[in-house]
Design a protein around this motif. Structure first.
Motif, PDB file in Angstrom:
ATOM      1  N   SER A 178       0.431  -1.416  -0.644  1.00 56.99           N
ATOM      2  CA  SER A 178       0.469  -0.285   0.327  1.00 56.99           C
ATOM      3  C   SER A 178       0.807   1.446   0.106  1.00 56.99           C
ATOM      4  O   SER A 178       2.160   1.781   0.267  1.00 56.99           O
ATOM      5  CB  SER A 178      -1.415   0.107   0.952  1.00 56.99           C
ATOM      6  OG  SER A 178      -0.425  -0.199   2.789  1.00 56.99           O
ATOM      7  N   ILE A 179       0.919   2.151  -0.830  1.00 55.47           N
ATOM      8  CA  ILE A 179       0.686   3.712  -0.968  1.00 55.47           C
ATOM      9  C   ILE A 179       0.597   4.816  -0.872  1.00 55.47           C
ATOM     10  O   ILE A 179      -0.617   5.135  -0.325  1.00 55.47           O
ATOM     11  CB  ILE A 179       1.286   3.669  -2.340  1.00 55.47           C
ATOM     12  CG1 ILE A 179       2.021   2.473  -3.290  1.00 55.47           C
ATOM     13  CG2 ILE A 179       2.379   5.337  -2.770  1.00 55.47           C
ATOM     14  CD1 ILE A 179       2.088   2.482  -4.067  1.00 55.47           C
ATOM     15  N   GLN A 180       1.035   4.957   0.094  1.00 54.90           N
ATOM     16  CA  GLN A 180       0.579   6.863   0.931  1.00 54.90           C
ATOM     17  C   GLN A 180       1.534   7.972   0.785  1.00 54.90           C
ATOM     18  O   GLN A 180       2.187   7.636   1.077  1.00 54.90           O
ATOM     19  CB  GLN A 180       0.756   6.913   2.448  1.00 54.90           C
ATOM     20  CG  GLN A 180       0.079   5.459   3.350  1.00 54.90           C
ATOM     21  CD  GLN A 180      -0.800   4.960   4.616  1.00 54.90           C
ATOM     22  OE1 GLN A 180      -0.163   6.622   5.278  1.00 54.90           O
ATOM     23  NE2 GLN A 180      -1.439   4.385   5.468  1.00 54.90           N
ATOM     24  N   GLY A 181       0.961   9.070   0.327  1.00 54.83           N
ATOM     25  CA  GLY A 181       1.348  10.140  -0.172  1.00 54.83           C
ATOM     26  C   GLY A 181       2.519  10.149  -1.018  1.00 54.83           C
ATOM     27  O   GLY A 181       3.596  11.186  -0.277  1.00 54.83           O
ATOM     28  N   SER A 182       2.488  10.142  -1.406  1.00 49.09           N
ATOM     29  CA  SER A 182       4.066  10.094  -2.985  1.00 49.09           C
ATOM     30  C   SER A 182       3.668   9.966  -3.921  1.00 49.09           C
ATOM     31  O   SER A 182       2.706   9.586  -4.429  1.00 49.09           O
ATOM     32  CB  SER A 182       5.183   9.407  -2.508  1.00 49.09           C
ATOM     33  OG  SER A 182       6.661   8.748  -2.180  1.00 49.09           O
ATOM     34  N   HIS A 183       4.721  10.835  -4.495  1.00 49.84           N
ATOM     35  CA  HIS A 183       4.782  10.758  -6.184  1.00 49.84           C
ATOM     36  C   HIS A 183       5.322   9.104  -6.070  1.00 49.84           C
ATOM     37  O   HIS A 183       5.872   8.711  -7.725  1.00 49.84           O
ATOM     38  CB  HIS A 183       5.987  11.456  -6.960  1.00 49.84           C
ATOM     39  CG  HIS A 183       4.963  13.280  -7.059  1.00 49.84           C
ATOM     40  ND1 HIS A 183       5.577  14.377  -5.614  1.00 49.84           N
ATOM     41  CD2 HIS A 183       4.114  13.176  -7.903  1.00 49.84           C
ATOM     42  CE1 HIS A 183       4.235  15.251  -6.423  1.00 49.84           C
ATOM     43  NE2 HIS A 183       3.556  14.598  -7.496  1.00 49.84           N
ATOM     44  N   ILE A 184       6.453   8.555  -5.469  1.00 47.91           N
ATOM     45  CA  ILE A 184       6.650   7.499  -5.647  1.00 47.91           C
ATOM     46  C   ILE A 184       5.824   6.004  -5.983  1.00 47.91           C
ATOM     47  O   ILE A 184       4.890   5.576  -5.158  1.00 47.91           O
ATOM     48  CB  ILE A 184       7.296   6.898  -4.145  1.00 47.91           C
ATOM     49  CG1 ILE A 184       9.105   7.643  -4.557  1.00 47.91           C
ATOM     50  CG2 ILE A 184       8.243   5.734  -4.588  1.00 47.91           C
ATOM     51  CD1 ILE A 184      10.024   7.711  -3.048  1.00 47.91           C
ATOM     52  N   THR A 185       5.708   5.478  -6.654  1.00 54.57           N
ATOM     53  CA  THR A 185       5.365   4.044  -7.092  1.00 54.57           C
ATOM     54  C   THR A 185       5.921   2.556  -6.918  1.00 54.57           C
ATOM     55  O   THR A 185       7.054   2.610  -6.631  1.00 54.57           O
ATOM     56  CB  THR A 185       4.180   4.124  -8.194  1.00 54.57           C
ATOM     57  OG1 THR A 185       3.656   2.765  -7.957  1.00 54.57           O
ATOM     58  CG2 THR A 185       5.300   4.136  -9.517  1.00 54.57           C
ATOM     59  N   ALA A 186       5.515   0.857  -6.646  1.00 49.14           N
ATOM     60  CA  ALA A 186       6.454   0.512  -6.193  1.00 49.14           C
ATOM     61  C   ALA A 186       5.288  -0.688  -6.829  1.00 49.14           C
ATOM     62  O   ALA A 186       4.647  -0.810  -7.488  1.00 49.14           O
ATOM     63  CB  ALA A 186       6.788   0.256  -4.504  1.00 49.14           C
TER      64      ALA A 186
END
Length: 442
Positions: free
Chosen positions: A363-371
């Motif tokens: 899960s990703i929160q608040g960023s321009h980074i994806t994974a």
């Protein structure tokens, strides 16, 4: 700052081959750059527009292989295989399985004259020619091979324009294409039940959310035609009168990752609505922007596409357009220095996850980074992508304690070692430079 939480105990499904490409770094018949395909683990090479204009006059296209349509379809002497034989052999050496498009290369100069994009005068004979090509590469016919090539795509983008006289791929009606598909798919599945047949390499689904483009001349009419063609095609091949086999539905888009997720969802919806829930959705032309060619941001946008489409769509396969060297869309290889651009290295990074086999929850929160993350055989790997031109700090949670090897794609690294990242109590922090791609492995 952003936060990404990983759960390596929750498997979301198998890693899928989203790092395929269209074509290969062809330099005449020089294979000097082909080793890069093997080193990146490129799983598929879709063969369309192969060799340049008119298929280089020698590669892949039906009219390059069967040069005289009036010739004897059963006579091996009617077929011209040597250049395509060479290409497929080189691909197979590198582990890149051909995804073979049966048809013609785009004719961008159709306004002067159209040569090969005219519907075959005898669809049944055209289908027989295709069957003999498959027999050559899969069953050894005509001093051929036993490659067991799975994917055979019937034509490319017949929906390119609602005006058939201004269509660079299909100078015919949509019904003529539907008939060609029906005749060919039936014959090929009857002769070769273990292959996968499909099409039709749709121009895409831009019209479902193209408000910004409708002001451009003819854009709304043309992109709406893409949708109408898709619905009519699926209705045709599922009708009692024209029922035809389809193992995969292929489609294209040159939009960004977020839009492509919506398009993938739309592809699945129309397949399900047509009763084709088990048909594969294959995304086999995409490119985040030829204006970025040779730039670091191109690598970031390519990596983003792979991560987002794997997490948020059900596409079973993707092939980037294009792996050739001397084409405007050829973003992987530098045609001057004949070496990889930065855009090559996300394919190599993705392959490290693909080899592990199982995608895991994150899960990703608040960023321009994806994974994207994967595990297998006691190993774990993560691909991180900063899609912003600004540096970003990212907090990672749920990682195995200890050191994780770090490789970077940035202005100084070509997926090369950049030290280690220390993980304590499952927690680590990493500073991602603008448009950087990182690979973490443990």
């Amino acid at each position: 700052m952003g936060k990404i939480k990983f759960d390596f105990e929750k498997v979301t499904g198998p890693m899928r081959p989203l790092h395929g490409i269209c074509n290969a770094p062809i330099l005449g018949t020089d294979d000097a750059l082909f080793h890069y395909l093997g080193e990146a683990g490129i799983p598929y090479s879709r063969l369309h527009d192969t060799g340049g204009r008119y298929g280089g006059y020698v590669f892949v296209d039906i009219e390059n292989i069967f040069r005289n349509f009036d010739a004897d379809v059963d006579d091996p002497a009617s077929y011209d295989f040597p250049f395509t034989d060479w290409l497929l052999a080189e691909l197979m050496k590198q582990g890149a399985e051909p995804f073979y498009r049966l048809g013609a290369t785009i004719e961008n100069s159709y306004a002067l004259n159209a040569y090969r994009i005219i519907p075959p005068k005898d669809p049944h004979k055209w289908a027989e020619i295709c069957a003999h090509i498959i027999a050559h590469y899969n069953e050894g016919w005509a001093s051929g091979f036993h490659y067991d090539i799975k994917y055979w795509e019937i034509w490319n983008e017949p929906d390119n324009s609602p005006d058939m006289m201004n269509n660079p791929m299909w100078r015919g009606t949509k019904e003529q294409y539907f008939e060609l598909y029906e005749v060919t798919a039936k014959l090929l599945k009857e002769r070769f039940p273990d292959i996968k047949v499909g099409g039709y390499a749709s121009c895409g689904f831009y019209a479902i959310d193209d408000e910004k483009l409708v002001a451009a001349a003819n854009v709304d009419e043309r992109t709406q035609y893409f949708l109408d063609f898709a619905h009519d095609f699926l209705a045709w091949i599922t009708s009692d009168a024209h029922r035809a086999p389809i193992d995969f539905f292929s489609w294209h888009s040159y939009a960004d990752a977020r839009r492509n997720v919506r398009f993938a969802q739309y592809a699945r919806k129309i397949l399900s609505d047509a009763g084709l829930e088990n048909v594969e959705s294959i995304f086999n032309e995409w490119n985040p922007g030829i204006a970025n060619r040779g730039l670091l941001c191109d690598a970031a946008l390519i990596a983003e596409m792979m991560c987002v489409m794997h997490r948020e769509s059900d596409v079973s396969l993707m092939t980037y357009y294009d792996g050739q060297v001397n084409t405007s869309y050829g973003g992987m290889f530098d045609p001057v220095h004949e070496r990889p651009f930065k855009a090559y290295y996300p394919f190599k990074a993705f392959n490290e996850l693909y080899k592990l086999g199982q995608a895991v929850e994150l899960s990703i929160q608040g960023s321009h980074i994806t994974a994207l993350a994967a595990k297998g055989e006691g190993k774990r790997a993560i691909m991180l992508v900063n899609t912003s031109k600004r540096a970003e700090k990212c907090v990672l949670e749920g990682l195995p304690d200890g050191d994780m090897q770090l490789k970077l794609i940035d202005n100084r690294h070509d997926l090369t070692d950049a030290g280690n990242v220390s993980v304590n109590d499952g927690h680590a922090e990493i500073n991602m430079g603008g448009y950087n791609v990182a690979l973490l492995m443990a």
